[in-house]
Scaffold this motif. Sequence first.
Motif, mmCIF file in Angstrom:
data_model
loop_
_atom_site.group_PDB
_atom_site.id
_atom_site.type_symbol
_atom_site.label_atom_id
_atom_site.label_comp_id
_atom_site.label_asym_id
_atom_site.label_seq_id
_atom_site.Cartn_x
_atom_site.Cartn_y
_atom_site.Cartn_z
ATOM 1 N N CYS A 4 1.991 21.536 -0.280
ATOM 2 C CA CYS A 4 1.913 20.797 -1.545
ATOM 3 C C CYS A 4 1.232 19.448 -1.314
ATOM 4 C CB CYS A 4 3.307 20.548 -2.103
ATOM 5 S SG CYS A 4 4.103 22.032 -2.686
ATOM 6 N N GLY A 5 0.511 18.984 -2.296
ATOM 7 C CA GLY A 5 -0.132 17.687 -2.194
ATOM 8 C C GLY A 5 -1.394 17.644 -3.020
ATOM 9 N N VAL A 6 -2.110 16.567 -2.890
ATOM 10 C CA VAL A 6 -3.347 16.369 -3.637
ATOM 11 C C VAL A 6 -4.503 16.915 -2.809
ATOM 12 C CG1 VAL A 6 -4.877 14.633 -4.641
ATOM 13 C CG2 VAL A 6 -2.414 14.326 -4.751
ATOM 14 N N LYS A 7 -5.315 17.759 -3.412
ATOM 15 C CA LYS A 7 -6.466 18.305 -2.709
ATOM 16 C C LYS A 7 -7.628 17.328 -2.842
ATOM 17 C CE LYS A 7 -9.394 22.354 -2.397
ATOM 18 N NZ LYS A 7 -9.718 23.659 -2.939
ATOM 19 N N GLY A 8 -8.278 17.043 -1.752
ATOM 20 C CA GLY A 8 -9.427 16.153 -1.784
ATOM 21 C C GLY A 8 -9.298 15.068 -0.732
ATOM 22 N N PRO A 9 -10.222 14.121 -0.744
ATOM 23 C CA PRO A 9 -10.197 13.071 0.266
ATOM 24 C C PRO A 9 -9.028 12.104 0.050
ATOM 25 C CG PRO A 9 -11.871 12.599 -1.364
ATOM 26 C CD PRO A 9 -11.336 13.972 -1.669
ATOM 27 N N LEU A 10 -8.708 11.379 1.098
ATOM 28 C CA LEU A 10 -7.647 10.385 1.000
ATOM 29 C C LEU A 10 -8.077 9.256 0.081
ATOM 30 C CD1 LEU A 10 -6.618 10.112 4.748
ATOM 31 C CD2 LEU A 10 -5.434 11.319 2.939
ATOM 32 N N GLU A 11 -7.121 8.714 -0.636
ATOM 33 C CA GLU A 11 -7.410 7.609 -1.540
ATOM 34 C C GLU A 11 -7.232 6.288 -0.791
ATOM 35 O OE1 GLU A 11 -4.774 8.151 -4.796
ATOM 36 O OE2 GLU A 11 -5.604 10.101 -5.314
ATOM 37 N N PRO A 12 -8.165 5.348 -0.949
ATOM 38 C CA PRO A 12 -8.015 4.063 -0.260
ATOM 39 C C PRO A 12 -6.890 3.241 -0.887
ATOM 40 C CG PRO A 12 -9.906 4.008 -1.709
ATOM 41 C CD PRO A 12 -9.394 5.415 -1.734
ATOM 42 N N PRO A 13 -6.350 2.286 -0.142
ATOM 43 C CA PRO A 13 -5.330 1.413 -0.713
ATOM 44 C C PRO A 13 -5.896 0.611 -1.878
ATOM 45 C CG PRO A 13 -5.607 1.018 1.653
ATOM 46 C CD PRO A 13 -6.627 2.011 1.247
ATOM 47 N N PRO A 14 -5.049 0.149 -2.795
ATOM 48 C CA PRO A 14 -5.540 -0.549 -3.980
ATOM 49 C C PRO A 14 -6.378 -1.795 -3.669
ATOM 50 C CG PRO A 14 -3.198 -0.101 -4.178
ATOM 51 C CD PRO A 14 -3.610 0.312 -2.814
ATOM 52 N N GLY A 15 -6.090 -2.508 -2.581
ATOM 53 C CA GLY A 15 -6.817 -3.740 -2.268
ATOM 54 C C GLY A 15 -8.073 -3.535 -1.449
ATOM 55 N N ALA A 16 -8.419 -2.288 -1.128
ATOM 56 C CA ALA A 16 -9.576 -2.037 -0.264
ATOM 57 C C ALA A 16 -10.873 -2.133 -1.051
ATOM 58 C CB ALA A 16 -9.461 -0.651 0.364
ATOM 59 N N LYS A 17 -11.910 -2.611 -0.385
ATOM 60 C CA LYS A 17 -13.238 -2.646 -0.990
ATOM 61 C C LYS A 17 -13.858 -1.269 -0.897
ATOM 62 C CE LYS A 17 -14.171 -7.411 0.350
ATOM 63 N NZ LYS A 17 -15.042 -8.276 1.145
ATOM 64 N N ALA A 18 -14.685 -0.928 -1.864
ATOM 65 C CA ALA A 18 -15.300 0.397 -1.880
ATOM 66 C C ALA A 18 -16.319 0.556 -0.756
ATOM 67 C CB ALA A 18 -15.959 0.654 -3.221
ATOM 68 N N ALA A 19 -17.152 -0.458 -0.506
ATOM 69 C CA ALA A 19 -18.188 -0.344 0.521
ATOM 70 C C ALA A 19 -18.163 -1.585 1.396
ATOM 71 C CB ALA A 19 -19.553 -0.174 -0.128
ATOM 72 N N GLY A 20 -17.008 -1.940 1.920
ATOM 73 C CA GLY A 20 -16.890 -3.137 2.748
ATOM 74 C C GLY A 20 -17.107 -2.836 4.215
ATOM 75 N N GLU A 21 -17.141 -3.874 4.984
ATOM 76 C CA GLU A 21 -17.266 -3.758 6.428
ATOM 77 C C GLU A 21 -15.884 -3.967 7.056
ATOM 78 O OE1 GLU A 21 -19.991 -3.134 8.353
ATOM 79 O OE2 GLU A 21 -21.148 -2.787 6.550
ATOM 80 N N ALA A 22 -15.731 -3.527 8.276
ATOM 81 C CA ALA A 22 -14.457 -3.684 8.969
ATOM 82 C C ALA A 22 -14.189 -5.160 9.234
ATOM 83 C CB ALA A 22 -14.488 -2.911 10.280
ATOM 84 N N LYS A 23 -12.988 -5.601 8.933
ATOM 85 C CA LYS A 23 -12.607 -6.985 9.155
ATOM 86 C C LYS A 23 -11.509 -7.101 10.217
ATOM 87 C CE LYS A 23 -15.119 -8.589 5.766
ATOM 88 N NZ LYS A 23 -16.337 -9.273 6.014
ATOM 89 N N SER A 24 -11.096 -5.994 10.773
ATOM 90 C CA SER A 24 -9.995 -5.976 11.721
ATOM 91 C C SER A 24 -10.495 -6.208 13.139
ATOM 92 C CB SER A 24 -9.282 -4.622 11.649
ATOM 93 O OG SER A 24 -8.361 -4.499 12.701
ATOM 94 N N ALA A 25 -9.715 -6.943 13.913
ATOM 95 C CA ALA A 25 -10.072 -7.138 15.324
ATOM 96 C C ALA A 25 -9.884 -5.851 16.112
ATOM 97 C CB ALA A 25 -9.222 -8.244 15.915
ATOM 98 N N ASP A 26 -9.148 -4.887 15.557
ATOM 99 C CA ASP A 26 -8.918 -3.620 16.239
ATOM 100 C C ASP A 26 -10.039 -2.618 16.014
ATOM 101 O OD1 ASP A 26 -6.516 -4.530 17.198
ATOM 102 O OD2 ASP A 26 -5.367 -3.743 15.511
ATOM 103 N N ALA A 27 -11.000 -2.945 15.180
ATOM 104 C CA ALA A 27 -12.102 -2.020 14.912
ATOM 105 C C ALA A 27 -12.960 -1.874 16.164
ATOM 106 C CB ALA A 27 -12.950 -2.531 13.754
#
Length: 74
Positions: free
Chosen positions: A27-50
């Motif tokens: 059971c679940g939603v079929k399709g790609p994962l949904e980004p978190p509400p605060g995420a940019k659609a086409a942003g760059e990585a801002k994490s030091a862990d990237a």
Amino acid sequence: MAALLRCMRTWGTMVLLGAVAAGLAGCGVKGPLEPPPGAKAAGEAKSADAADPGKNSDAPPKPHENFILDPLLR
């Protein structure tokens, strides 16, 4: 004979419970994962862990840590 019937009933119950669990696991939603509400659609990585934050990122590049299998992987 009663022991065989009890054993078959137990196996049948286990198979039925396994089928229900497998059905519910699908059971679940079929399709790609949904980004978190605060995420940019086409942003760059801002994490030091990237691993590779990219050219336009504010994050510093992650330093390479040597590993014993590096000669095989590179």
